[in-house]
Motif scaffolding. Structure first.
Motif, short mmCIF file in Angstrom:
data_model
loop_
_atom_site.label_atom_id
_atom_site.label_comp_id
_atom_site.label_asym_id
_atom_site.label_seq_id
_atom_site.Cartn_x
_atom_site.Cartn_y
_atom_site.Cartn_z
N LYS A 137 0.87 -1.36 0.05
CA LYS A 137 -0.16 0.02 -0.02
C LYS A 137 0.77 1.30 0.01
O LYS A 137 0.64 2.12 -0.53
CB LYS A 137 -0.75 0.01 1.27
CG LYS A 137 -1.80 1.09 1.25
CD LYS A 137 -2.86 1.03 2.41
CE LYS A 137 -3.79 2.23 2.43
NZ LYS A 137 -4.57 2.28 3.59
N SER A 142 -1.60 4.30 -5.36
CA SER A 142 -2.61 4.52 -6.66
C SER A 142 -3.45 2.96 -6.96
O SER A 142 -4.53 3.13 -7.29
CB SER A 142 -2.07 4.72 -7.88
OG SER A 142 -1.06 4.14 -8.31
N LEU A 143 -2.57 2.00 -6.77
CA LEU A 143 -3.02 0.49 -7.03
C LEU A 143 -3.99 0.13 -5.67
O LEU A 143 -4.91 -0.63 -5.65
CB LEU A 143 -2.22 -0.45 -7.43
CG LEU A 143 -1.68 -0.21 -8.67
CD1 LEU A 143 -0.60 -1.11 -8.97
CD2 LEU A 143 -2.70 -0.25 -9.89
N GLY A 145 -4.51 1.84 -2.45
CA GLY A 145 -4.86 2.86 -1.67
C GLY A 145 -6.46 2.70 -0.95
O GLY A 145 -6.66 3.17 -0.08
#
Length: 190
Positions: A137, A142-143, A145
């Motif tokens: 995280k 961006s992936l 979050g």
């Protein structure tokens, strides 16, 4: 060949320094890679030691030290940036110290080496999953979050609960509590 598991354990100790360096530089993807690599070397050294009977007295000491050193270092790093509550770090630190001193006592006084059992392995796996998700995280916001911090904290708490249960299980196996403790004290007091 017999020393390959010990070499992997020493390599894991060196990885702690690399992890901390990368963490301070906020290179979280590198931290994630180092952490996963360290976990895989732990799995590999355990497999090799058991499969080929490459178990040594040094390995019995260095392997758990490397594991605890990595775990506590990673958790301290996560705590330092506010990603881990203080009480989780404190409880794990106290539990690990109890495990170390209890294990040393059993080794020195009773010539018993305490090996990891399934409860300890389950706790280790859950800590690995928790830390890996937290580092992922941080590395890939961006992936990943969307994963709530509370969910990761709950996963840590589950790992912690199983870890504490494993501590009591080790204490029972080592004769510190339960029926074995009562039997040993009755024998020693005769």
């Amino acid at each position: 060949m017999r020393n390959i598991p010990n070499i992997l354990s020493f390599l894991r100790i060196l990885m702690v320094g690399l992890f901390i360096y990368l963490f301070v530089k906020e290179q979280y993807l590198g931290c994630l890679i180092v952490y996963i690599a360290a976990f895989l070397t732990d799995v590999l050294d355990g497999f090799l030691a058991r499969r080929f009977n490459w178990i040594t007295n040094l390995g019995k000491l260095i392997d758990p030290f490397a594991d605890k050193f990595m775990l506590l270092s990673v958790l301290a790093c996560l705590f330092s940036i506010g990603k881990l509550p203080w009480y989780i770090l404190l409880i794990i630190l106290m539990k690990e110290l109890l495990m170390v001193f209890g294990g040393l006592f059993l080794l020195k006084k009773r010539k018993i080496t305490v090996y990891a059992d399934w409860w300890g392995k389950i706790a280790t796996g859950l800590f690995f999953a928790s830390i890996t998700l937290m580092l992922a995280k941080l590395a890939l916001p961006s992936l990943l979050g969307f994963i709530p911090d509370l969910a990761l904290e709950i996963l840590f708490l589950i790992a912690l609960a199983i870890s504490i249960f494993s501590l009591f299980h080790y204490a029972y196996k080592g004769g510190f509590i339960g029926k074995k403790y009562r039997e040993r004290n009755a024998y020693e007091n005769k």
